[in-house]
Design a protein around this motif. Structure first.
Motif, PDB file in Angstrom:
ATOM      1  N   GLN A   6       1.070  -1.422   0.027  1.00  0.00           N
ATOM      2  CA  GLN A   6      -0.002   0.173   0.026  1.00  0.00           C
ATOM      3  C   GLN A   6       0.914   1.170  -0.044  1.00  0.00           C
ATOM      4  OE1 GLN A   6      -2.908  -2.061   3.181  1.00  0.00           O
ATOM      5  NE2 GLN A   6      -3.531  -0.213   2.416  1.00  0.00           N
ATOM      6  N   GLU A  20      -9.233   7.556  -3.843  1.00  0.00           N
ATOM      7  CA  GLU A  20      -8.612   6.190  -4.325  1.00  0.00           C
ATOM      8  C   GLU A  20      -7.466   5.741  -3.452  1.00  0.00           C
ATOM      9  OE1 GLU A  20      -7.878   4.444  -8.521  1.00  0.00           O
ATOM     10  OE2 GLU A  20      -6.050   5.358  -7.872  1.00  0.00           O
ATOM     11  N   ARG A  22      -4.712   2.851  -3.013  1.00  0.00           N
ATOM     12  CA  ARG A  22      -3.800   2.151  -3.885  1.00  0.00           C
ATOM     13  C   ARG A  22      -3.430   0.950  -3.182  1.00  0.00           C
ATOM     14  NH1 ARG A  22       0.360   5.496  -6.863  1.00  0.00           N
ATOM     15  NH2 ARG A  22       0.944   6.347  -4.731  1.00  0.00           N
ATOM     16  N   CYS A  23      -3.535  -0.122  -3.917  1.00  0.00           N
ATOM     17  CA  CYS A  23      -2.987  -1.410  -3.459  1.00  0.00           C
ATOM     18  C   CYS A  23      -2.239  -2.446  -4.583  1.00  0.00           C
ATOM     19  CB  CYS A  23      -4.303  -2.390  -2.835  1.00  0.00           C
ATOM     20  SG  CYS A  23      -3.625  -4.032  -2.457  1.00  0.00           S
ATOM     21  N   SER A  73      -3.064  -5.292  -9.209  1.00  0.00           N
ATOM     22  CA  SER A  73      -3.648  -4.117  -8.419  1.00  0.00           C
ATOM     23  C   SER A  73      -4.934  -4.540  -8.065  1.00  0.00           C
ATOM     24  CB  SER A  73      -3.651  -2.780  -9.039  1.00  0.00           C
ATOM     25  OG  SER A  73      -4.462  -2.623 -10.025  1.00  0.00           O
ATOM     26  N   HIS A  75      -7.354  -1.448  -6.280  1.00  0.00           N
ATOM     27  CA  HIS A  75      -7.556  -0.117  -5.624  1.00  0.00           C
ATOM     28  C   HIS A  75      -8.883   0.018  -5.154  1.00  0.00           C
ATOM     29  CE1 HIS A  75      -3.600   0.492  -7.225  1.00  0.00           C
ATOM     30  NE2 HIS A  75      -3.752   0.921  -8.372  1.00  0.00           N
TER      31      HIS A  75
END
Lengths: 114, 114
Positions: A6, A20, A22-23, A73, A75
């Protein structure tokens, strides 16, 4: 092995603005994906999960996330945040072959300002 | 449906002392987990039980940490002797044990080792 990144440790945003979180993940096997939320002095609560099917997943409290396999990803998004969304958000993965073994990211603190 | 219960919520001890945490999972949940969450990090799995048997304890520091779930219901996690770096929130979670069930987390026990 699995790992979850992250990138943003803290995200400040004004109320009613979009956000948003994020991951990105790394895994040598197929995984399920999750987002959890942790309010102060509370345990983790599941927001949403991706197991299969549509890559756009809708969760509680108006949150949604999109699984992108090519970019690895997942997100998390919300079109309009509230003060009550202030919390820490954790992305997690679990290998499909060994479900229930979770690997968590380090978390993103969402701070919603009035 | 009652959630995962944990006690105590807070504990302060001095290094080299011992401490124990208790967890009562959601009724009927076969799988129980203990996680360690150090400040600024995501939860890290310490041990996973399926009924009263250990499924995974690969990240449990066995020289000082022990856990049991004797009757396949509630569980105890013990640290003896505690070190400064054990300061963390200890989270208990449970799941039904089916292939795609969610983990449900308790509120955690915040341990401070002085």
């Amino acid at each position: 092995a699995q790992s979850v990144t992250q990138l943003d440790s803290q995200v400040p945003v004004f109320e009613e603005a979009p956000v948003e979180l994020r991951c990105n993940y790394s895994s040598s096997v197929s995984v399920y994906l999750f987002w959890y939320v942790q309010y102060p002095n509370q345990g983790l609560q599941l927001l949403l999960k991706y197991l299969s099917g549509s890559t756009l997943v809708k969760g509680i409290n108006g949150f949604e996330a999109e699984f992108n396999k090519s970019q690895t990803s997942f997100h998390l998004r919300k079109p309009s945040v509230h003060i009550s969304d202030t919390a820490e958000y954790f992305c997690a993965v679990s290998p499909i072959a060994n479900f229930n073994k979770f690997y968590f990211g380090s978390g993103t603190k969402l701070n919603v300002k009035p | 449906e009652a959630g995962v219960a944990q006690s105590p919520r807070y504990k302060i001890i001095e290094k080299r002392q011992s401490v124990a945490f208790w967890c009562n999972p959601i009724s009927g949940h076969a799988t129980l987990y203990w996680y360690q969450q150090i400040l600024g990090q995501g939860p890290k799995l310490l041990i996973q039980f399926q009924n009263n048997g250990v499924v995974d304890d690969s990240q449990l520091p066995k020289d000082r940490f022990s856990a049991e779930r004797l009757k396949g219901v509630d569980s105890t996690l013990k640290i003896q002797p505690a070190k400064l770096e054990d300061s963390a929130v200890y989270l208990c979670a449970s799941a039904s044990g089916s292939s795609t069930d969610t983990q449900y987390f308790g509120p955690g026990t915040r341990l401070t080792v002085l």
